[in-house]
Design an enzyme around this catalytic site. Structure first.
Site, PDB file in Angstrom:
ATOM      1  N   ARG A  35       0.815  -1.214   0.000  1.00  0.00           N
ATOM      2  CA  ARG A  35       0.000   0.000   0.000  1.00  0.00           C
ATOM      3  C   ARG A  35       0.851   1.267   0.000  1.00  0.00           C
ATOM      4  O   ARG A  35       0.582   2.207  -0.761  1.00  0.00           O
ATOM      5  CB  ARG A  35      -0.943  -0.015   1.206  1.00  0.00           C
ATOM      6  CG  ARG A  35      -2.085  -1.011   1.089  1.00  0.00           C
ATOM      7  CD  ARG A  35      -2.837  -1.187   2.389  1.00  0.00           C
ATOM      8  NE  ARG A  35      -1.996  -1.790   3.423  1.00  0.00           N
ATOM      9  CZ  ARG A  35      -2.409  -2.094   4.635  1.00  0.00           C
ATOM     10  NH1 ARG A  35      -3.648  -1.836   4.992  1.00  0.00           N
ATOM     11  NH2 ARG A  35      -1.592  -2.647   5.515  1.00  0.00           N
ATOM     12  N   THR A  53       9.160   0.649  10.540  1.00  0.00           N
ATOM     13  CA  THR A  53       9.101   0.729  11.999  1.00  0.00           C
ATOM     14  C   THR A  53       9.504  -0.609  12.613  1.00  0.00           C
ATOM     15  O   THR A  53       9.856  -1.550  11.909  1.00  0.00           O
ATOM     16  CB  THR A  53       7.697   1.130  12.473  1.00  0.00           C
ATOM     17  OG1 THR A  53       6.746   0.161  12.012  1.00  0.00           O
ATOM     18  CG2 THR A  53       7.315   2.495  11.930  1.00  0.00           C
ATOM     19  N   TYR A 113      10.533   7.325  11.943  1.00  0.00           N
ATOM     20  CA  TYR A 113       9.365   6.487  12.206  1.00  0.00           C
ATOM     21  C   TYR A 113       8.102   7.091  11.607  1.00  0.00           C
ATOM     22  O   TYR A 113       7.096   6.399  11.456  1.00  0.00           O
ATOM     23  CB  TYR A 113       9.176   6.290  13.706  1.00  0.00           C
ATOM     24  CG  TYR A 113      10.108   5.271  14.310  1.00  0.00           C
ATOM     25  CD1 TYR A 113      10.292   4.032  13.706  1.00  0.00           C
ATOM     26  CD2 TYR A 113      10.801   5.541  15.483  1.00  0.00           C
ATOM     27  CE1 TYR A 113      11.135   3.086  14.262  1.00  0.00           C
ATOM     28  CE2 TYR A 113      11.644   4.600  16.046  1.00  0.00           C
ATOM     29  CZ  TYR A 113      11.806   3.377  15.433  1.00  0.00           C
ATOM     30  OH  TYR A 113      12.639   2.444  15.987  1.00  0.00           O
ATOM     31  N   HIS A 154      -4.391   2.924  15.055  1.00  0.00           N
ATOM     32  CA  HIS A 154      -4.006   2.559  13.690  1.00  0.00           C
ATOM     33  C   HIS A 154      -4.907   1.443  13.170  1.00  0.00           C
ATOM     34  O   HIS A 154      -5.660   0.836  13.928  1.00  0.00           O
ATOM     35  CB  HIS A 154      -2.543   2.110  13.631  1.00  0.00           C
ATOM     36  CG  HIS A 154      -1.570   3.233  13.723  1.00  0.00           C
ATOM     37  ND1 HIS A 154      -1.160   3.761  14.926  1.00  0.00           N
ATOM     38  CD2 HIS A 154      -0.926   3.947  12.761  1.00  0.00           C
ATOM     39  CE1 HIS A 154      -0.299   4.747  14.701  1.00  0.00           C
ATOM     40  NE2 HIS A 154      -0.141   4.882  13.395  1.00  0.00           N
ATOM     41  N   HIS A 155      -4.749   1.156  11.883  1.00  0.00           N
ATOM     42  CA  HIS A 155      -5.524   0.098  11.228  1.00  0.00           C
ATOM     43  C   HIS A 155      -5.215  -1.269  11.832  1.00  0.00           C
ATOM     44  O   HIS A 155      -4.166  -1.487  12.440  1.00  0.00           O
ATOM     45  CB  HIS A 155      -5.229   0.085   9.720  1.00  0.00           C
ATOM     46  CG  HIS A 155      -3.770  -0.024   9.400  1.00  0.00           C
ATOM     47  ND1 HIS A 155      -3.098  -1.226   9.333  1.00  0.00           N
ATOM     48  CD2 HIS A 155      -2.842   0.938   9.152  1.00  0.00           C
ATOM     49  CE1 HIS A 155      -1.830  -1.008   9.039  1.00  0.00           C
ATOM     50  NE2 HIS A 155      -1.640   0.295   8.930  1.00  0.00           N
ATOM     51  N   LYS A 210      -1.719  -3.194  11.368  1.00  0.00           N
ATOM     52  CA  LYS A 210      -0.429  -2.737  11.906  1.00  0.00           C
ATOM     53  C   LYS A 210       0.020  -3.678  13.011  1.00  0.00           C
ATOM     54  O   LYS A 210      -0.708  -3.925  13.970  1.00  0.00           O
ATOM     55  CB  LYS A 210      -0.539  -1.306  12.436  1.00  0.00           C
ATOM     56  CG  LYS A 210       0.806  -0.730  12.874  1.00  0.00           C
ATOM     57  CD  LYS A 210       0.695   0.752  13.158  1.00  0.00           C
ATOM     58  CE  LYS A 210       2.037   1.340  13.599  1.00  0.00           C
ATOM     59  NZ  LYS A 210       3.098   1.182  12.586  1.00  0.00           N
TER      60      LYS A 210
END
Length: 216
Positions: free
Chosen positions: A11, A73, A96, A127-128, A131
């Site tokens: 993505r 990350t 990051y 976050h989604h 992650k």
């Protein structure tokens, strides 16, 4: 500028290609889990993939004498050692979070924490669901700006690109500072600024703050 992407089919890889192409830059190196397509020698390699890909990324940067923009990350000390070794040969920007807003916020938080040193502080990051690392690298970055260890609360829900809220509290009042990434485009724009910054730079480790603020 000629550039390469590690994690090309992901993505972020697709978002990076879109933003870079809109500025007329040429994609000459594509790397993903299915293999490598080498069309020409890149000036810069951009990697937002995973820590496991870093050895190959470093190998390619050395091969082409290309600068590196790294947004991966969950890095460990062994990965930072790879980057330090690489930076003796080529210029490197590692961060990051490549959002300009987050890095402006980081600078602001340092000053706020100095003034509100007796206040309670906590961070909430969302976050989604895909992650993997928690807390996020950005939350850790913001914590470092505060100059002390603080509680960090991590949520993994839906498709949220990235929300970070820093809450300062004292008896009778609170201050909430929030940054929301609306889309991944903000990170690709930051990566573009970093890549353009690296072209022609001497070998060394550069921060994203240097990209944004220069010598300030």
């Amino acid at each position: 500028m000629k550039y390469g992407i590690v994690g090309y089919s992901g993505r972020m890889g697709q978002e990076i290609q879109k933003v870079f192409s809109e500025k007329g830059h040429e994609l000459v190196l594509k790397v993903d889990v299915n293999g490598i397509e080498e069309l020409d020698s890149p000036d810069v390699v951009v990697d937002f993939s995973s820590p496991e890909a870093l050895p190959k990324t470093v190998e390619l940067c050395k091969k082409y004498r290309a600068g590196l923009v790294l947004g991966t990350t969950a890095l460990k000390e062994e990965h930072f050692q790879m980057l330090r070794d690489l930076s003796r040969e080529v210029p490197v920007v590692q961060a990051y979070n490549f959002s300009i807003g987050i890095n402006v916020l980081k600078r602001f938080l340092s000053e706020l924490a100095r003034v509100l040193k007796d206040w309670d502080v906590e961070i909430v990051e969302t976050h989604h669901r895909f992650k993997k690392d928690a807390p996020s690298g950005t939350a850790i970055l913001l914590e470092s700006a505060l100059g002390k260890s603080v509680p960090i609360h991590s949520l993994r829900v839906g498709g949220v690109p990235g929300d970070h809220v820093v809450v300062f509290g004292n008896i009778g009042e609170t201050i909430e500072i929030k940054h929301r990434a609306i889309s991944r485009t903000v990170f690709a724009i930051g990566a573009l600024k970093a890549a353009e910054f690296l072209v022609g730079k001497d070998p060394g480790m550069y921060s994203f703050e240097e990209v944004i603020f220069g010598g300030e």
